[in-house]
Motif scaffolding. Structure first.
Motif, mmCIF file in Angstrom:
data_model
loop_
_atom_site.group_PDB
_atom_site.id
_atom_site.type_symbol
_atom_site.label_atom_id
_atom_site.label_comp_id
_atom_site.label_asym_id
_atom_site.label_seq_id
_atom_site.Cartn_x
_atom_site.Cartn_y
_atom_site.Cartn_z
ATOM 1 N N VAL A 17 71.905 53.484 50.448
ATOM 2 C CA VAL A 17 71.243 54.620 51.108
ATOM 3 C C VAL A 17 69.963 54.150 51.793
ATOM 4 O O VAL A 17 69.689 54.514 52.949
ATOM 5 N N PHE A 18 69.182 53.339 51.094
ATOM 6 C CA PHE A 18 67.903 52.887 51.653
ATOM 7 C C PHE A 18 68.092 52.048 52.910
ATOM 8 O O PHE A 18 67.460 52.308 53.945
ATOM 9 N N VAL A 19 68.966 51.035 52.837
ATOM 10 C CA VAL A 19 69.090 50.138 53.990
ATOM 11 C C VAL A 19 69.754 50.852 55.169
ATOM 12 O O VAL A 19 69.387 50.609 56.334
ATOM 13 N N PHE A 20 70.697 51.758 54.905
ATOM 14 C CA PHE A 20 71.265 52.520 56.006
ATOM 15 C C PHE A 20 70.223 53.467 56.595
ATOM 16 O O PHE A 20 70.180 53.673 57.812
ATOM 17 N N ALA A 21 69.397 54.062 55.739
ATOM 18 C CA ALA A 21 68.338 54.946 56.236
ATOM 19 C C ALA A 21 67.349 54.179 57.100
ATOM 20 O O ALA A 21 66.865 54.698 58.122
ATOM 21 N N VAL A 22 67.024 52.952 56.722
ATOM 22 C CA VAL A 22 66.148 52.118 57.550
ATOM 23 C C VAL A 22 66.786 51.878 58.911
ATOM 24 O O VAL A 22 66.126 51.962 59.948
ATOM 25 N N SER A 23 68.091 51.580 58.918
ATOM 26 C CA SER A 23 68.757 51.349 60.201
ATOM 27 C C SER A 23 68.741 52.605 61.058
ATOM 28 O O SER A 23 68.556 52.535 62.278
ATOM 29 N N GLY A 24 68.917 53.778 60.432
ATOM 30 C CA GLY A 24 68.848 55.023 61.179
ATOM 31 C C GLY A 24 67.462 55.274 61.739
ATOM 32 O O GLY A 24 67.307 55.694 62.894
ATOM 33 N N ALA A 25 66.433 55.017 60.922
ATOM 34 C CA ALA A 25 65.063 55.210 61.381
ATOM 35 C C ALA A 25 64.701 54.239 62.506
ATOM 36 O O ALA A 25 64.021 54.609 63.473
ATOM 37 N N VAL A 36 60.547 64.055 63.574
ATOM 38 C CA VAL A 36 61.675 64.862 63.104
ATOM 39 C C VAL A 36 62.988 64.127 63.342
ATOM 40 O O VAL A 36 63.850 64.032 62.454
ATOM 41 N N GLY A 37 63.153 63.597 64.545
ATOM 42 C CA GLY A 37 64.356 62.843 64.849
ATOM 43 C C GLY A 37 64.502 61.617 63.979
ATOM 44 O O GLY A 37 65.607 61.262 63.548
ATOM 45 N N LEU A 38 63.372 60.966 63.677
ATOM 46 C CA LEU A 38 63.408 59.784 62.823
ATOM 47 C C LEU A 38 63.890 60.130 61.418
ATOM 48 O O LEU A 38 64.749 59.437 60.849
ATOM 49 N N VAL A 39 63.350 61.214 60.856
ATOM 50 C CA VAL A 39 63.755 61.624 59.512
ATOM 51 C C VAL A 39 65.219 62.058 59.490
ATOM 52 O O VAL A 39 65.968 61.714 58.567
ATOM 53 N N VAL A 40 65.637 62.810 60.510
ATOM 54 C CA VAL A 40 67.024 63.275 60.564
ATOM 55 C C VAL A 40 67.982 62.087 60.617
ATOM 56 O O VAL A 40 68.986 62.037 59.881
ATOM 57 N N LEU A 41 67.701 61.109 61.484
ATOM 58 C CA LEU A 41 68.589 59.956 61.585
ATOM 59 C C LEU A 41 68.572 59.127 60.303
ATOM 60 O O LEU A 41 69.614 58.595 59.884
ATOM 61 N N ALA A 42 67.405 59.009 59.663
ATOM 62 C CA ALA A 42 67.342 58.273 58.403
ATOM 63 C C ALA A 42 68.180 58.957 57.332
ATOM 64 O O ALA A 42 68.956 58.303 56.612
ATOM 65 N N THR A 66 72.567 66.768 44.328
ATOM 66 C CA THR A 66 72.341 66.959 42.893
ATOM 67 C C THR A 66 71.305 65.997 42.325
ATOM 68 O O THR A 66 70.803 66.220 41.223
ATOM 69 N N SER A 67 70.993 64.942 43.057
ATOM 70 C CA SER A 67 70.024 63.958 42.582
ATOM 71 C C SER A 67 68.885 63.850 43.585
ATOM 72 O O SER A 67 69.115 63.608 44.784
ATOM 73 N N LEU A 68 67.665 64.026 43.116
ATOM 74 C CA LEU A 68 66.509 63.982 44.013
ATOM 75 C C LEU A 68 66.349 62.613 44.662
ATOM 76 O O LEU A 68 65.857 62.500 45.781
ATOM 77 N N GLY A 69 66.805 61.577 43.947
ATOM 78 C CA GLY A 69 66.678 60.227 44.485
ATOM 79 C C GLY A 69 67.372 60.053 45.815
ATOM 80 O O GLY A 69 66.891 59.324 46.699
ATOM 81 N N TYR A 70 68.508 60.732 45.995
ATOM 82 C CA TYR A 70 69.260 60.593 47.240
ATOM 83 C C TYR A 70 68.534 61.222 48.422
ATOM 84 O O TYR A 70 68.845 60.913 49.574
ATOM 85 N N VAL A 71 67.603 62.112 48.167
ATOM 86 C CA VAL A 71 66.800 62.693 49.239
ATOM 87 C C VAL A 71 65.525 61.887 49.460
ATOM 88 O O VAL A 71 65.112 61.639 50.596
ATOM 89 N N LEU A 72 64.897 61.450 48.358
ATOM 90 C CA LEU A 72 63.624 60.755 48.460
ATOM 91 C C LEU A 72 63.766 59.341 49.025
ATOM 92 O O LEU A 72 62.877 58.856 49.739
ATOM 93 N N VAL A 73 64.864 58.667 48.698
ATOM 94 C CA VAL A 73 65.042 57.289 49.170
ATOM 95 C C VAL A 73 65.079 57.222 50.702
ATOM 96 O O VAL A 73 64.373 56.396 51.295
ATOM 97 N N PRO A 74 65.873 58.062 51.393
ATOM 98 C CA PRO A 74 65.807 58.039 52.861
ATOM 99 C C PRO A 74 64.435 58.440 53.410
ATOM 100 O O PRO A 74 64.004 57.910 54.443
ATOM 101 N N LEU A 75 63.749 59.371 52.715
ATOM 102 C CA LEU A 75 62.401 59.734 53.160
ATOM 103 C C LEU A 75 61.458 58.544 53.054
ATOM 104 O O LEU A 75 60.616 58.328 53.930
#
Length: 213
Positions: A17-25, A36-42, A66-75
């Motif tokens: 999740v983290f490394v894909f979110a970095v690629s999206g950002a 906003v676009g950066l967060v959405v893509l991440a 269901t897990s807060l980690g899955y939201v916080l990690v991309p943030l």
């Protein structure tokens, strides 16, 4: 998460999740999008494939909800890129390295979870591949690009199939655990990296070239 979807696989899933979110950002930065676009893509790049996976195996609500980690990690990934994207680009060989790492981690953890929910090896491999390419496909669509999975330049889907297949083959042979998952992820990452380094790509129909219309 049940069965053989262990804590190790869960941690690897969050790493994906983290490394894909970095690629999206990083894609958002390159497309000159705002915060906003950066967060959405991440978020969509990091979570999209996993959400599709969970919906298809009946793991509802999906882990992303269901897990807060899955939201916080991309943030966290979005914040890292928002404030220090020049350093991220310099320290790592760019967006494609993050994309390859996310692809490798997701294809393996997606297959592990599919097997844990009782899918056959063939179906687990297919779902592991969907897990790996789903977030990247959504990222490309939202940023106005042809999804890499539809135009397999320098191999994209095939390394995911290779990593997922290695997990399923190991599982059929009675091998389980983090070592199998990590080893299969390394295999997928290496094949993707070699494809980027040497320009390997999937074959196209006979007579079709880059200049064909």
């Amino acid at each position: 998460m049940t069965g053989r979807f262990t804590d190790v696989a869960w941690l690897l899933d969050l790493a994906g999740v983290f490394v894909f979110a970095v690629s999206g950002a990083l894609t958002a930065v390159r497309q000159r999008l705002d915060v906003v676009g950066l967060v959405v893509l991440a978020e969509i790049t990091g979570l999209g494939g996993g959400i599709v996976r969970d919906l298809m195996i009946g793991a509802v609500p999906p882990a992303a909800f269901t897990s807060l980690g899955y939201v916080l990690v991309p943030l966290a990934a979005a914040a890292l890129v928002f404030f220090w994207h020049p350093q991220v680009e310099r320290l790592m060989p760019g967006i494609m390295l993050f994309d390859a790492a996310g692809l490798a981690l997701f294809c393996t953890t997606g297959t592990v979870k599919a097997l844990a929910y009782g899918l056959s090896p063939v179906h687990a491999v297919l779902l592991g591949t969907v897990t790996a390419v789903g977030g990247g496909a959504l990222r490309d669509l939202l940023s106005g690009q042809i999804p890499a999975v539809l135009y397999d330049r320098q191999l994209y889907a095939l390394p995911a199939l290779l990593g997922a297949g290695a997990v399923a083959a190991g599982d059929a042979a009675g091998l389980h655990g983090g070592a199998l998952t990590a080893g299969s992820a390394v295999l997928a990452f290496a094949s993707r990296g070699l494809a980027m380094r040497y320009g390997w790509r999937a074959p196209r129909p006979r007579g079709i070239t880059d200049d064909s219309r």
